[in-house]
Design an enzyme around this catalytic site. Structure first.
Site, short mmCIF file in Angstrom:
data_model
loop_
_atom_site.label_atom_id
_atom_site.label_comp_id
_atom_site.label_asym_id
_atom_site.label_seq_id
_atom_site.Cartn_x
_atom_site.Cartn_y
_atom_site.Cartn_z
N TYR A 1 12.46 -50.88 -13.10
CA TYR A 1 13.51 -49.84 -13.19
C TYR A 1 13.23 -48.75 -12.16
O TYR A 1 14.12 -48.34 -11.40
CB TYR A 1 13.48 -49.26 -14.61
CG TYR A 1 14.40 -48.08 -14.85
CD1 TYR A 1 15.78 -48.22 -14.86
CD2 TYR A 1 13.86 -46.82 -15.10
CE1 TYR A 1 16.61 -47.13 -15.10
CE2 TYR A 1 14.68 -45.73 -15.35
CZ TYR A 1 16.06 -45.89 -15.33
OH TYR A 1 16.87 -44.82 -15.58
N GLY B 1 28.76 -46.53 -21.33
CA GLY B 1 27.35 -46.44 -21.71
C GLY B 1 26.99 -45.08 -22.26
O GLY B 1 27.86 -44.25 -22.56
N GLN B 2 25.67 -44.82 -22.39
CA GLN B 2 25.22 -43.57 -23.02
C GLN B 2 25.78 -42.36 -22.26
O GLN B 2 26.33 -41.45 -22.85
CB GLN B 2 23.69 -43.49 -23.04
CG GLN B 2 23.19 -42.26 -23.81
CD GLN B 2 21.75 -41.86 -23.49
OE1 GLN B 2 21.16 -42.36 -22.54
NE2 GLN B 2 21.20 -40.98 -24.29
N ILE C 1 17.55 -38.56 -21.74
CA ILE C 1 18.75 -37.84 -22.16
C ILE C 1 18.93 -37.96 -23.66
O ILE C 1 18.96 -39.07 -24.20
CB ILE C 1 20.00 -38.41 -21.44
CG1 ILE C 1 19.83 -38.38 -19.92
CG2 ILE C 1 21.25 -37.64 -21.87
CD1 ILE C 1 19.62 -37.01 -19.34
N GLY D 1 30.84 -48.01 -15.13
CA GLY D 1 29.95 -47.98 -16.29
C GLY D 1 30.28 -46.83 -17.22
O GLY D 1 29.39 -46.09 -17.65
N LYS E 1 15.28 -47.56 -8.71
CA LYS E 1 15.74 -46.17 -8.52
C LYS E 1 15.20 -45.59 -7.20
O LYS E 1 15.89 -44.81 -6.54
CB LYS E 1 15.34 -45.30 -9.72
CG LYS E 1 16.11 -45.62 -11.00
CD LYS E 1 17.61 -45.34 -10.85
CE LYS E 1 18.40 -45.57 -12.10
NZ LYS E 1 19.86 -45.50 -11.88
N1 SER Z 1 15.80 -42.72 -20.00
C1 SER Z 1 15.29 -43.63 -19.02
C2 SER Z 1 14.43 -44.65 -19.63
O1 SER Z 1 13.72 -44.30 -20.56
C3 SER Z 1 14.54 -42.90 -17.95
O2 SER Z 1 15.41 -42.44 -16.99
O3 SER Z 1 14.40 -45.75 -19.18
#
Ligand code: SER
Length: 320
Positions: free
Chosen positions: A142, A11-12, A172, A8, A146
């Site tokens: 999500y 990506g960002q 981030i 990956g 995790k």
């Molecule tokens: N930046 C992520 C999100 O907003 C959180 O880890 O889904």
């Protein structure tokens, strides 16, 4: 010297982690696995690249074998907002890619770093100075992927000594590749709008605090943890890390100090707001500080200066 595979890498996070890892370990020692564009400048010229679908274990295994990889950074993930709209995809990418990396790592004796997130926490978690070891009952798919990721990574370490380590990344803030569909994306988008001279519609309510971090610190967090002395690590998957706790008005004020004509209004997204409210205000990252000397360099002021400087440079290049 480590032999690294990034899964990956476009990506960002991957688009900047790949540049940093190539600069630290040498172009020949970092293989960039990609699945989707955009491709950063020099991506194909500066080192080895392989097309890898993270949900396909064979593609990961063949690359690890071909390049004698000993460390995998697995960045494949579907962020929180997009994940709520497609839970099957979020599970398949989030959990599937990690299981694949762990199984390949077990066979070929690799270390694995898969970032976790503030998303592992939920409404029952203490919101202020959220402890390292606390209630993890997230309400988003999500977050669930995790939490599974943290537990299964610890399991592979406990049972098969796979060297798994991870950090719970906050939102981030970065200026190379845009994030794709997270709850904290507003903290990036606000800068692009400000520098473009446009009004920003904020999807998160004033007064909603979330942890944030500037990209250079996020890269250091992952790399320094993977380099840390294993004898000092009491925890592994995953460490709380943060460098600033922000709410929209704080970002707005910091940007207006530098761009006084900038304007923000609110157009609150129900989904994003409910996710944001289920996450902590500010994490306690003392375990990371004590066990591997985590020490971020950017606060709100330094980050804002740098974001505006870089985005202005990018804008003037486009206009040339
Ligand atoms: N930046 C992520 C999100 O907003 C959180 O880890 O889904």
């Amino acid at each position: 010297m480590k032999k690294i595979l990034i899964v990956g890498s476009t990506g960002q996070i991957g688009s900047e982690l790949s540049v940093k890892l190539r600069s630290l370990y040498g172009n020949d020692n970092v293989v960039c696995g990609y699945y989707t564009p955009p491709f950063p400048e020099g991506f194909f010229e500066q080192g080895s690249t392989e097309k890898i679908d993270a949900t396909n274990i064979e593609e990961i295994a063949q690359t690890v074998k071909k390049y004698h990889i000993d460390t995998i950074y697995n960045l494949a993930a579907i962020l929180s907002v997009v994940a709520e709209k497609n839970p099957d995809l979020a599970w398949n990418v989030g959990v599937g890619s990690l299981r694949n990396c762990l199984d390949v790592a077990r066979e070929y004796r690799c270390a694995v770093c898969t970032p976790s997130s503030i998303g592992v926490f939920g409404p029952a978690t203490p919101k202020d100075l959220t402890p390292q070891d606390t209630i993890q009952r997230p309400k988003t798919i999500y977050g669930i992927t995790k939490v599974v990721g943290e537990l299964i990574s610890d399991y592979y370490f406990d049972h098969w000594q796979v060297d798994t380590r991870s950090v719970r990344l906050p939102g981030i803030i970065s200026n190379v590749t845009l994030p794709g569909g997270g709850t904290t994306d507003y903290a990036v988008e606000i800068f692009y709008k400000a520098v473009a001279g446009e009004k920003f519609s904020c999807p998160i309510k004033a007064g909603t605090f979330m942890d944030m971090m500037y990209m250079p610190d996020a890269l250091d967090a992952m790399i320094n943890l993977m380099e840390a002395d294993p004898g000092r690590l009491i925890h592994r998957n995953a460490f709380n890390v943060t460098s600033m706790s922000l709410e929209p008005e704080m970002l707005y004020a910091a940007i207006r100090q530098r761009i006084p004509e900038f304007r923000m209004e609110y157009a609150v997204s129900e989904l994003k707001q409910s996710i944001a409210e289920s996450w902590p205000n500010v994490l306690d990252d003392s375990c990371a500080r004590n066990e591997w000397d985590w020490n971020p360099k950017f606060d709100l002021e330094k980050m804002t200066d740098d974001m505006i400087r870089v985005l202005r440079q990018k804008k003037s290049k486009v206009n040339e």
